[in-house]
Design a protein around this motif. Structure first.
Motif, PDB file in Angstrom:
ATOM      1  N   GLU A 147       0.857  -1.191   0.000  1.00 30.60           N
ATOM      2  CA  GLU A 147       0.000   0.000   0.000  1.00 30.60           C
ATOM      3  C   GLU A 147       0.888   1.234   0.000  1.00 30.60           C
ATOM      4  N   LYS A 174      -3.254   0.419  -3.629  1.00 29.55           N
ATOM      5  CA  LYS A 174      -2.996  -0.923  -3.106  1.00 29.55           C
ATOM      6  C   LYS A 174      -2.627  -1.817  -4.282  1.00 29.55           C
ATOM      7  N   TRP A 223     -11.840   0.553  -0.941  1.00 32.23           N
ATOM      8  CA  TRP A 223     -10.930   0.649  -2.073  1.00 32.23           C
ATOM      9  C   TRP A 223     -11.735   0.591  -3.358  1.00 32.23           C
TER      10      TRP A 223
END
Length: 162
Positions: free
Chosen positions: A119, A131, A156
């Motif tokens: 990350e 990521k 995400w």
């Protein structure tokens, strides 16, 4: 760049094996993106001088095709097929991974022998994060998934390598 190794004890030594090739790849992508962006700016200036600034020309099309081809060849050895066949959709300035040699924090996370996560946390107008998910495929670490997000959010969003 600050790297925080959050891997399980038995995987901590994998950090360099996974992170260094990723950082090198991101630098190469940045260099290609910068080159293509500058060439695109030259094309745009030329079209502007000709009064054709809103046209998509054969030169534009050729530049985009070249970018996609060169980027694909660059990432192909490092990525799973799903990522390497869908790249080359954008370029810009500053470059997407321009933070890699600047102020950023990296977390290396590895809890099993077959998967590692890197990350990156950086500021690009706002506080953002990427990521990168690696999987061991026949003894080779391949980038299989890429995500982006915003600091302060837990979720995400699916992304491509570029």
């Amino acid at each position: 760049m600050e790297i925080i190794n959050e891997a399980n004890e038995k995987f901590k030594e994998k950090q360099a094996e996974i992170c260094e090739p990723l950082f090198d790849l991101l630098r190469q992508i940045n260099a290609l993106e910068k080159e293509v962006y500058e060439r695109n700016e030259e094309l745009n200036e030329k079209k502007k001088q000709q009064g054709r600034e809103h046209e998509f020309t054969a030169e534009d099309k050729a530049l985009w095709a070249e970018y996609k081809e060169r980027l694909t060849e660059l990432v192909k050895p490092h990525c799973a097929e799903n990522l390497s066949k869908n790249c080359g959709g954008s370029f810009g300035s500053p470059q997407k991974y321009g933070y890699i040699d600047g102020e950023c924090r990296v977390n290396f996370i590895m809890k099993s022998a077959k998967k590692a996560v890197v990350e990156t946390h950086f500021k690009h107008g706002v506080n953002k994060k990427h990521k990168f998910v690696f999987k061991d495929v026949d003894g080779k670490w391949l980038l299989s998934e890429v995500y982006y997000g915003f600091e302060g959010e837990t979720g995400w969003y699916s992304d491509g390598i570029r």
